[in-house]
Design an enzyme around this catalytic site. Sequence first.
Site, short mmCIF file in Angstrom:
data_model
loop_
_atom_site.label_atom_id
_atom_site.label_comp_id
_atom_site.label_asym_id
_atom_site.label_seq_id
_atom_site.Cartn_x
_atom_site.Cartn_y
_atom_site.Cartn_z
N PRO A 84 33.50 41.73 37.56
CA PRO A 84 34.71 40.96 37.30
C PRO A 84 35.96 41.80 37.08
O PRO A 84 35.93 42.82 36.39
CB PRO A 84 34.34 40.16 36.04
N CYS A 85 37.07 41.30 37.64
CA CYS A 85 38.35 42.03 37.61
C CYS A 85 39.25 41.71 36.42
O CYS A 85 40.06 42.55 36.03
CB CYS A 85 39.13 41.74 38.89
N PRO A 86 39.20 40.49 35.81
CA PRO A 86 40.18 40.14 34.78
C PRO A 86 40.31 41.13 33.64
O PRO A 86 41.42 41.29 33.10
CB PRO A 86 39.69 38.76 34.29
N PRO A 87 39.24 41.84 33.20
CA PRO A 87 39.43 42.77 32.08
C PRO A 87 40.42 43.90 32.38
O PRO A 87 40.93 44.52 31.44
CB PRO A 87 38.02 43.33 31.86
N PHE A 88 40.69 44.17 33.66
CA PHE A 88 41.54 45.30 34.03
C PHE A 88 42.78 44.89 34.81
O PHE A 88 43.62 45.73 35.12
CB PHE A 88 40.73 46.30 34.86
#
Length: 422
Positions: A84-88
């Site tokens: 998943p991309c949202p954390p970064f």
Amino acid sequence: MTLDLRVIEICAGAGGQALGLERAGFEHELAVELDHNAAATLSHNRPEWKVAIGDVANPEVWNPADYAPSHGRQSIDLLAGGVPCPPFSIAGKQLGANDERDLFAWAVEQVSVLQPRALLLENVRGLSMPRFAGYRQHVLDRLREFGYSAEWRLLHASDFGVPQLRPRFVLVALKSEDFAYFHWPTPLGNVPTVGETLLPLMSRNKWRGAKAWARQANSIAPTIVGGSKKHGGADLGPTRAKRAWAALGVNGLGIADAPPAREDTFDVGPKLTCEMVARLQGWDDDEFWWEFTGRKTSVYRQIGNAFPPPVAHAIGKQIVDALAHRGHVRAVDPERDSDPIYRVLRDATDFLTARQIVNRSAVKLDDPEIDRRISILGSDFEIVKEQRSTGLAYRLLGFRGFVGQDDHIRHDYLRTKTSKVS
């Protein structure tokens, strides 16, 4: 052709990375994907593949230990995925290890279980920012403990024939004796414009304005944004992206069901169809052919969130060459991109003051800036501060991220918000 290189792909999506790796010479032992629609597309295109549907970190969905080398079973050749991309994401809060959706560190930990010959993980450009220097070095440290050398690289899809910006931050790791032969893929050179790429599709219904439109669409596209289940229907991204699309003669306020008709006229330009979006992501009618299943919004999200197949193919070929020890040997600096303050705290056995950190790291920063930088590290690591007569002293403790803990907050998050996770 018989393939003898096996890959397990986690967070596989609808198959962008999967198809590219297949073309590079890897055969899928397993693909794991949370979204049922994307998993259906995988199974539709490759019914012979084993596709596990659900949370990749749930051992009831798949257990990495079942694929570990034992009793004559050899290691898999590659563990790959687009976690998943949202954390970064720059567009988000960049919570990193504090984000309950973060699976990057968990994926790295599976290397110790699976012992693959190689690892390939990709994410958004935000992970390459200074904010995550300590996080990135933690990943490299763990891989080195497992016996691997690794390197990060920011790659642009447009360097590999994909007509859009789409920067992706990629991690590749191999056993040290193999990594010496790994070389990042060389950019291909010229990339087709949006107009050149989409003219055949725009002309399909004999639209009179197709050639004039193609002349206006004379550059590559902005990054295609797939979006998430939290938001509404399919469109081509936020306001700034829509302005960039409008400059190319594309209406970014939605996705069309069909190409323009013969006499159609537009104030801004036509909307793209899902097939056109797929073409801009690197799928085509030949080497990278793929068929998507589901409703329009779901199909658009599957396409927009994918890793472009030509980029995965280019990286996959380089991993294949490294595993075969083709090419020349190169030197690798394992701490080339690391945060010097993090390194000092990581290696310390006791508290350090700001002055001690400055002296050991050779950075030229004042005490308030040292404290600010350590506070940033505190987003991803447990850091204890202690007031002393000479000022604040600091000690770095554990990593905050999810690496498989049974009591981590991500479990509650998934239980309550599964329908919103994408």
